[in-house]
Design a protein around this motif. Structure first.
Motif, short mmCIF file in Angstrom:
data_model
loop_
_atom_site.label_atom_id
_atom_site.label_comp_id
_atom_site.label_asym_id
_atom_site.label_seq_id
_atom_site.Cartn_x
_atom_site.Cartn_y
_atom_site.Cartn_z
N LYS A 286 0.82 -1.21 0.00
CA LYS A 286 0.00 0.00 0.00
C LYS A 286 0.86 1.27 0.00
O LYS A 286 0.52 2.27 -0.65
N ARG A 287 1.99 1.24 0.72
CA ARG A 287 2.85 2.41 0.80
C ARG A 287 3.49 2.74 -0.55
O ARG A 287 3.97 3.85 -0.77
N GLY A 288 3.47 1.80 -1.46
CA GLY A 288 4.04 2.03 -2.78
C GLY A 288 3.39 3.19 -3.51
O GLY A 288 4.04 3.86 -4.32
N GLU A 289 2.12 3.46 -3.22
CA GLU A 289 1.44 4.58 -3.87
C GLU A 289 2.05 5.91 -3.43
O GLU A 289 2.19 6.83 -4.23
N ILE A 290 2.42 5.98 -2.14
CA ILE A 290 3.10 7.19 -1.65
C ILE A 290 4.45 7.34 -2.34
O ILE A 290 4.82 8.43 -2.78
N TYR A 291 5.18 6.23 -2.44
CA TYR A 291 6.49 6.27 -3.10
C TYR A 291 6.35 6.71 -4.56
O TYR A 291 7.20 7.42 -5.09
N SER A 292 5.28 6.28 -5.19
CA SER A 292 5.04 6.62 -6.59
C SER A 292 4.84 8.12 -6.75
O SER A 292 5.40 8.75 -7.67
N VAL A 293 4.06 8.71 -5.85
CA VAL A 293 3.83 10.16 -5.88
C VAL A 293 5.13 10.91 -5.60
O VAL A 293 5.46 11.89 -6.26
N GLN A 294 5.88 10.43 -4.61
CA GLN A 294 7.16 11.07 -4.27
C GLN A 294 8.12 11.03 -5.46
O GLN A 294 8.79 12.03 -5.76
N SER A 295 8.18 9.89 -6.12
CA SER A 295 9.09 9.74 -7.26
C SER A 295 8.70 10.68 -8.40
O SER A 295 9.56 11.32 -9.02
N ALA A 296 7.40 10.78 -8.66
CA ALA A 296 6.93 11.68 -9.72
C ALA A 296 7.23 13.14 -9.37
O ALA A 296 7.53 13.95 -10.25
N ALA A 297 7.16 13.46 -8.07
CA ALA A 297 7.49 14.82 -7.62
C ALA A 297 8.97 15.11 -7.89
O ALA A 297 9.33 16.23 -8.29
N ASN A 298 9.81 14.12 -7.69
CA ASN A 298 11.24 14.28 -7.99
C ASN A 298 11.45 14.57 -9.47
O ASN A 298 12.25 15.44 -9.85
N VAL A 299 10.73 13.85 -10.30
CA VAL A 299 10.81 14.03 -11.75
C VAL A 299 10.40 15.46 -12.12
O VAL A 299 11.10 16.16 -12.88
N ALA A 300 9.28 15.90 -11.57
CA ALA A 300 8.76 17.24 -11.87
C ALA A 300 9.75 18.32 -11.43
O ALA A 300 10.03 19.26 -12.18
N MET A 301 10.28 18.19 -10.21
CA MET A 301 11.18 19.23 -9.70
C MET A 301 12.49 19.26 -10.48
O MET A 301 13.04 20.34 -10.74
N ASN A 302 12.98 18.10 -10.86
CA ASN A 302 14.19 18.05 -11.70
C ASN A 302 13.98 18.84 -12.99
O ASN A 302 14.83 19.61 -13.42
N MET A 303 12.83 18.63 -13.63
CA MET A 303 12.55 19.30 -14.90
C MET A 303 12.37 20.80 -14.71
O MET A 303 12.83 21.60 -15.52
N ILE A 304 11.72 21.19 -13.61
CA ILE A 304 11.51 22.61 -13.34
C ILE A 304 12.83 23.33 -13.10
O ILE A 304 13.07 24.43 -13.62
N LEU A 305 13.73 22.71 -12.34
CA LEU A 305 15.03 23.34 -12.07
C LEU A 305 15.90 23.38 -13.33
O LEU A 305 16.59 24.37 -13.58
N MET A 306 15.87 22.31 -14.11
CA MET A 306 16.64 22.31 -15.36
C MET A 306 16.10 23.38 -16.30
O MET A 306 16.86 24.09 -16.96
N ALA A 307 14.79 23.50 -16.35
CA ALA A 307 14.18 24.52 -17.21
C ALA A 307 14.71 25.90 -16.82
O ALA A 307 15.14 26.68 -17.68
N HIS A 308 14.68 26.21 -15.54
CA HIS A 308 15.16 27.52 -15.09
C HIS A 308 16.63 27.71 -15.42
O HIS A 308 17.05 28.81 -15.82
N SER A 309 17.42 26.65 -15.28
CA SER A 309 18.86 26.77 -15.52
C SER A 309 19.19 27.06 -16.98
O SER A 309 20.25 27.61 -17.28
N VAL A 310 18.28 26.70 -17.90
CA VAL A 310 18.52 26.97 -19.33
C VAL A 310 17.66 28.13 -19.83
O VAL A 310 17.47 28.32 -21.03
N GLY A 311 17.11 28.91 -18.89
CA GLY A 311 16.37 30.11 -19.27
C GLY A 311 14.93 29.87 -19.68
O GLY A 311 14.34 30.68 -20.40
N VAL A 312 14.35 28.78 -19.21
CA VAL A 312 12.95 28.47 -19.54
C VAL A 312 12.11 28.56 -18.28
O VAL A 312 12.44 27.96 -17.25
N ALA A 313 11.02 29.32 -18.34
CA ALA A 313 10.15 29.50 -17.18
C ALA A 313 9.16 28.35 -17.07
O ALA A 313 8.87 27.66 -18.05
N SER A 314 8.63 28.16 -15.87
CA SER A 314 7.68 27.07 -15.65
C SER A 314 6.79 27.37 -14.45
O SER A 314 7.02 28.34 -13.72
N CYS A 315 5.80 26.51 -14.25
CA CYS A 315 4.95 26.62 -13.08
C CYS A 315 4.42 25.22 -12.74
O CYS A 315 3.98 24.49 -13.63
#
Length: 221
Positions: free
Chosen positions: A91-120
């Motif tokens: 059952k806890r795997g669902e929490i891990y799944s959300v956490q992992s997806a959040a990592n993916v999203a934040m990585n992309m948001i920070l990379m976007a900013h680092s190359v001059g691309v805005a995001s939200c």
């Protein structure tokens, strides 16, 4: 841009210039998401890249009619198949799944900013409307919507809580009053005390000097 600058200068942008996003930048952003840490390295996330005008409008509709989202050149939608994590972690795997997806999203948001691309980061949307708009199967869950593009607004620094108000030492509620003392970095504690003492001495000396000057003026009169 180093990591600290990237984190501290990133802003949530809701206005974008019209125009295509360079392919090289988009690939870098997506690659950053691919390299994000995931629970058990199961990588059960996927990213849907949306560029079609009508589809972007449908995504904006699904996001509780936040039509500004459709103005971004590209919209990234992070989805995940929770069952993959639940097969390994129950059952806890669902929490891990959300956490992992959040990592993916934040990585992309920070990379976007680092190359001059805005995001939200957008988390408010109707799941079923999003499924229909992007033909997402029932076993896959949409988790995050990220419109990206060149910014058309300047956003001020958002307020943040004081450093020591959200950090506890060892147990919840045990507030840190001095990070150097808490971590046993006594050289830092001594340096602060010396700096404070020096400032007090200089302040006292300045006050004393002022009093002496006043007395000299009175005597001259």
């Amino acid at each position: 841009m180093d990591v600290e600058e990237c984190i501290k200068t990133r802003r949530a942008i809701r206005k974008f210039f019209y125009g295509k996003l360079p392919k090289e930048k988009l690939v870098k952003i997506l690659e950053a998401g691919r390299m994000a840490p995931t629970a058990g390295n199961l990588q059960n996330h996927e990213v849907i890249v949306v560029t079609d005008k009508d589809t972007k409008k449908a995504v904006a509709e699904a996001c509780l009619q936040q039509y500004w989202i459709a103005g971004a050149p590209v919209i990234l939608v992070v989805v995940a198949e929770h069952e993959v994590q639940k097969m390994h972690y129950g059952k806890r795997g669902e929490i891990y799944s959300v956490q992992s997806a959040a990592n993916v999203a934040m990585n992309m948001i920070l990379m976007a900013h680092s190359v001059g691309v805005a995001s939200c980061w957008v988390g408010a949307f109707d799941d079923e409307m999003m499924r229909r708009a992007l033909k997402i199967p029932d076993k896959v869950t949409p988790l995050t919507v990220i419109p990206i593009g060149e910014t058309d607004e300047r956003v001020p620094v958002p307020p943040r809580k004081p450093f020591y108000s959200t950090i506890w030492l060892e147990t919840y509620g045990n507030q840190i009053k001095d990070i150097d003392a808490a971590l046993g970095q006594w050289s830092g504690v001594i340096e602060k005390k010396v700096t404070k003492a020096k400032a007090n001495v200089e302040k006292g000396a300045g006050s004393l000097l002022g009093k002496i000057k006043e007395k000299i003026k009175v005597k001259k009169k």
